[in-house]
Write a protein that holds these residues in place. Structure first.
Motif, PDB file in Angstrom:
ATOM      1  N   ARG A  94       4.137   6.768  -1.130  1.00  0.00           N
ATOM      2  CA  ARG A  94       3.103   7.060  -2.135  1.00  0.00           C
ATOM      3  C   ARG A  94       2.972   8.557  -2.395  1.00  0.00           C
ATOM      4  NH1 ARG A  94       0.028   2.649  -0.113  1.00  0.00           N
ATOM      5  NH2 ARG A  94      -1.214   4.040   1.163  1.00  0.00           N
ATOM      6  N   GLU A  95       2.982   9.341  -1.305  1.00  0.00           N
ATOM      7  CA  GLU A  95       2.827  10.797  -1.465  1.00  0.00           C
ATOM      8  C   GLU A  95       4.029  11.407  -2.189  1.00  0.00           C
ATOM      9  OE1 GLU A  95       0.043  11.610   2.474  1.00  0.00           O
ATOM     10  OE2 GLU A  95       2.112  12.346   2.450  1.00  0.00           O
ATOM     11  N   LEU A  96       5.217  10.973  -1.789  1.00  0.00           N
ATOM     12  CA  LEU A  96       6.424  11.513  -2.432  1.00  0.00           C
ATOM     13  C   LEU A  96       6.520  11.026  -3.876  1.00  0.00           C
ATOM     14  CD1 LEU A  96       9.015  11.198   0.466  1.00  0.00           C
ATOM     15  CD2 LEU A  96       7.643  13.153  -0.188  1.00  0.00           C
ATOM     16  N   GLY A  97       6.101   9.767  -4.082  1.00  0.00           N
ATOM     17  CA  GLY A  97       6.099   9.208  -5.442  1.00  0.00           C
ATOM     18  C   GLY A  97       5.195  10.004  -6.371  1.00  0.00           C
ATOM     19  N   LYS A 111      10.898  12.991   8.588  1.00  0.00           N
ATOM     20  CA  LYS A 111      10.072  12.210   9.541  1.00  0.00           C
ATOM     21  C   LYS A 111       9.881  10.779   9.052  1.00  0.00           C
ATOM     22  CE  LYS A 111       7.933  16.577   9.665  1.00  0.00           C
ATOM     23  NZ  LYS A 111       7.138  17.234   8.632  1.00  0.00           N
ATOM     24  N   ALA A 112      10.547  10.429   7.970  1.00  0.00           N
ATOM     25  CA  ALA A 112      10.276   9.125   7.341  1.00  0.00           C
ATOM     26  C   ALA A 112      10.853   7.966   8.154  1.00  0.00           C
ATOM     27  CB  ALA A 112      10.869   9.111   5.943  1.00  0.00           C
ATOM     28  N   VAL A 113      10.216   6.819   7.997  1.00  0.00           N
ATOM     29  CA  VAL A 113      10.702   5.588   8.625  1.00  0.00           C
ATOM     30  C   VAL A 113      11.410   4.767   7.542  1.00  0.00           C
ATOM     31  CG1 VAL A 113      10.033   3.467   9.825  1.00  0.00           C
ATOM     32  CG2 VAL A 113       8.754   5.592  10.224  1.00  0.00           C
ATOM     33  N   LEU A 157      12.345   3.554   1.917  1.00  0.00           N
ATOM     34  CA  LEU A 157      11.003   3.750   2.462  1.00  0.00           C
ATOM     35  C   LEU A 157      10.199   2.527   2.064  1.00  0.00           C
ATOM     36  CD1 LEU A 157       9.859   7.411   1.673  1.00  0.00           C
ATOM     37  CD2 LEU A 157      11.046   6.524   3.676  1.00  0.00           C
ATOM     38  N   ALA A 158       9.398   1.999   2.971  1.00  0.00           N
ATOM     39  CA  ALA A 158       8.564   0.842   2.623  1.00  0.00           C
ATOM     40  C   ALA A 158       7.698   1.214   1.421  1.00  0.00           C
ATOM     41  CB  ALA A 158       7.707   0.436   3.809  1.00  0.00           C
ATOM     42  N   GLU A 159       7.641   0.303   0.452  1.00  0.00           N
ATOM     43  CA  GLU A 159       6.944   0.571  -0.812  1.00  0.00           C
ATOM     44  C   GLU A 159       5.476   0.961  -0.606  1.00  0.00           C
ATOM     45  OE1 GLU A 159       7.852  -2.843  -3.210  1.00  0.00           O
ATOM     46  OE2 GLU A 159       7.274  -1.809  -5.052  1.00  0.00           O
ATOM     47  N   ASP A 160       4.850   0.337   0.396  1.00  0.00           N
ATOM     48  CA  ASP A 160       3.414   0.563   0.596  1.00  0.00           C
ATOM     49  C   ASP A 160       3.134   1.641   1.641  1.00  0.00           C
ATOM     50  OD1 ASP A 160       4.453  -0.860   2.658  1.00  0.00           O
ATOM     51  OD2 ASP A 160       2.841  -2.351   2.773  1.00  0.00           O
TER      52      ASP A 160
END
Ligand code: NI
Length: 227
Positions: free
Chosen positions: A54-57, A23-25, A46-49
């Motif tokens: 963040r969740e996957l990171g 579902k990622a952009v 994926l946009a850094e912010d």
């Protein structure tokens, strides 16, 4: 030193990551790149912010924390927030060296990039091409690993990702500032640490050899580490 670490991610973590990435952009990968790199880079990120990044990171960071090999090989001082990229057919990243200094995520703090990490998320048979080619003094090394496996390599090396010709190659990538900046010193410490673990399997932990080798390891870390 080039270190491959198998199965950094558990199967359930990989499944969660794949589920969320569906579902990622994805945005143009040139958003986060230096001037020279931008000219040779053609991929998606994926946009850094973004919340997703963040969740996957956070999943990747937890996996790194429990990996004794990761800690021993990198002696981390800072780990940049993991980012995620995707190469579809026709996408590639030509030869470049990563920026030496990076902002740590969106904070004003900066870190030196000593080690680069690529954590493969796609299975090798899901795409053709997409090899990570890393050049060092021994020549070029081609790396294409199973999903969930990771490679660490000196951020000083020239590297590139060969064009993907079928399917999609998805990976997480990030950098480490090590307590020991010099690759050759890190490499010696890693070898010594691995050897001490092997020695420990065949002799009691309080044997004088195990104690002296362990003392030497820590005293070398003390000598070379720059917090
Ligand atoms: Ni790079």
């Amino acid at each position: 030193m080039l270190v491959q670490i198998p199965k950094i991610l558990r199967e359930d973590e990989l499944a969660t990551i794949h589920d969320r990435l569906e579902k990622a952009v994805w945005v143009d990968g040139r958003a986060t790149t230096g001037h020279q790199s931008a000219k040779v880079k053609k991929n998606l990120q994926l946009a850094e912010d973004s919340t997703q990044a963040r969740e996957l990171g956070a999943i990747v960071m937890r996996a790194l924390d429990r990996s004794a090999i990761f800690v021993s090989a990198s002696l981390p001082r800072h780990v940049s927030p993991p980012m995620f990229n995707k190469y579809e057919a026709g996408m590639t990243f030509g030869a470049h060296v990563d920026n030496a200094i990076r902002q740590i995520g969106l904070s004003p703090a900066r870190m030196r990039t000593d080690i680069a990490a690529t954590l493969f998320l796609s299975k090798p048979d899901e795409y053709d091409g997409g090899e990570l080619l890393i050049e060092d003094t021994y020549g070029a090394h081609s790396v294409k690993l199973p999903a969930g496996d990771m490679v660490l390599y000196p951020a000083t090396s020239l590297h590139r990702v060969t064009p993907v010709t079928r399917g999609a190659r998805i990976a997480s990538f990030f950098w480490i500032q090590s307590l020991v900046a010099e690759d050759s010193e890190r490499s010696l410490l890693f070898d010594l640490d691995r050897a001490i673990i092997d020695v420990g399997k065949s002799m009691p932990a309080d044997s004088s050899v195990a104690v002296r080798l362990t003392a030497t390891y820590h005293n070398l870390v003390r000598k070379w580490a720059r917090p």
